[in-house]
Design a protein around this motif. Structure first.
Motif, PDB file in Angstrom:
ATOM      1  N   TYR A  22      -4.630  38.349 -39.453  1.00 58.99           N
ATOM      2  CA  TYR A  22      -3.256  38.925 -39.008  1.00 58.99           C
ATOM      3  C   TYR A  22      -3.109  39.050 -37.528  1.00 58.99           C
ATOM      4  O   TYR A  22      -4.176  39.662 -36.918  1.00 58.99           O
ATOM      5  CB  TYR A  22      -2.922  40.226 -39.731  1.00 58.99           C
ATOM      6  N   LEU A  50       2.946  44.017 -44.819  1.00 58.97           N
ATOM      7  CA  LEU A  50       3.055  42.832 -44.102  1.00 58.97           C
ATOM      8  C   LEU A  50       1.850  42.238 -43.477  1.00 58.97           C
ATOM      9  O   LEU A  50       1.206  42.964 -43.329  1.00 58.97           O
ATOM     10  CB  LEU A  50       4.179  43.343 -42.859  1.00 58.97           C
ATOM     11  N   LYS A  95      12.176  46.479 -41.710  1.00 52.91           N
ATOM     12  CA  LYS A  95      13.152  45.355 -40.987  1.00 52.91           C
ATOM     13  C   LYS A  95      12.593  44.996 -39.609  1.00 52.91           C
ATOM     14  O   LYS A  95      12.515  43.897 -39.484  1.00 52.91           O
ATOM     15  CB  LYS A  95      14.630  45.862 -41.290  1.00 52.91           C
ATOM     16  N   GLU A  98       9.436  43.188 -39.752  1.00 56.53           N
ATOM     17  CA  GLU A  98       9.816  41.816 -40.280  1.00 56.53           C
ATOM     18  C   GLU A  98      10.172  40.965 -39.233  1.00 56.53           C
ATOM     19  O   GLU A  98       9.692  39.551 -39.234  1.00 56.53           O
ATOM     20  CB  GLU A  98      10.518  41.896 -41.595  1.00 56.53           C
ATOM     21  N   GLN A  99      11.298  41.365 -38.707  1.00 55.01           N
ATOM     22  CA  GLN A  99      11.651  40.403 -37.363  1.00 55.01           C
ATOM     23  C   GLN A  99      10.711  40.215 -36.616  1.00 55.01           C
ATOM     24  O   GLN A  99      10.873  39.054 -36.030  1.00 55.01           O
ATOM     25  CB  GLN A  99      12.814  41.197 -36.763  1.00 55.01           C
ATOM     26  N   SER A 101       7.666  39.926 -36.766  1.00 54.09           N
ATOM     27  CA  SER A 101       6.632  39.097 -37.418  1.00 54.09           C
ATOM     28  C   SER A 101       6.917  37.498 -37.523  1.00 54.09           C
ATOM     29  O   SER A 101       6.314  36.589 -37.463  1.00 54.09           O
ATOM     30  CB  SER A 101       5.902  39.503 -38.800  1.00 54.09           C
ATOM     31  N   LYS A 102       8.450  37.242 -37.385  1.00 51.90           N
ATOM     32  CA  LYS A 102       8.935  35.994 -37.457  1.00 51.90           C
ATOM     33  C   LYS A 102       9.109  35.330 -36.040  1.00 51.90           C
ATOM     34  O   LYS A 102       9.481  34.034 -35.939  1.00 51.90           O
ATOM     35  CB  LYS A 102      10.703  36.055 -38.057  1.00 51.90           C
ATOM     36  N   GLN A 103       8.900  36.006 -34.857  1.00 50.71           N
ATOM     37  CA  GLN A 103       9.133  35.756 -33.577  1.00 50.71           C
ATOM     38  C   GLN A 103       7.914  34.679 -33.222  1.00 50.71           C
ATOM     39  O   GLN A 103       6.580  35.144 -33.806  1.00 50.71           O
ATOM     40  CB  GLN A 103       9.413  36.683 -32.855  1.00 50.71           C
TER      41      GLN A 103
END
Length: 103
Positions: A22, A50, A95, A98-99, A101-103
């Motif tokens: 991770y 996560l 939230k 999560e945002q 980790s999407k970058q």
């Protein structure tokens, strides 16, 4: 390694340490001892599921906080930027990460 339950995180502890695959995020949690302890417990509950690791240290020095643009207690700074301010609700913490980790 067994999954750790929600807890107040220790200085330098790495959340999800057993998953070296991770990405590791490092930060500083500014504020007084009570609010940072509450925040770190919410943090451990909110993001333990996560696929990321988090390591931070506590900073209780008000002058250092001001120098870094901190105006609310507690404040989490990641990678030199203010990430979360105030005693944020668990859902909002989830939230935000999560945002991230999407970058």
């Amino acid at each position: 390694m067994q999954e750790i339950a929600c807890h107040t995180m220790n200085e330098g502890e790495i959340l999800n340490e057993s998953h070296p695959e991770y990405p590791l995020y490092e930060g500083v949690l500014y504020g007084d001892r009570v609010s940072t302890a509450k925040f770190s417990k919410r943090l451990s509950c909110s993001i333990k599921h996560l696929p990321l690791r988090l390591k931070f240290h506590y900073e209780y020095d008000t002058l250092k906080a001001i120098e870094n643009g901190v105006t609310k207690s507690p404040t989490l700074i990641l990678n030199g930027d203010i990430f979360l301010e105030g005693l944020t609700q668990a859902e909002e913490i989830t939230k935000a990460f999560e945002q991230l980790s999407k970058q």
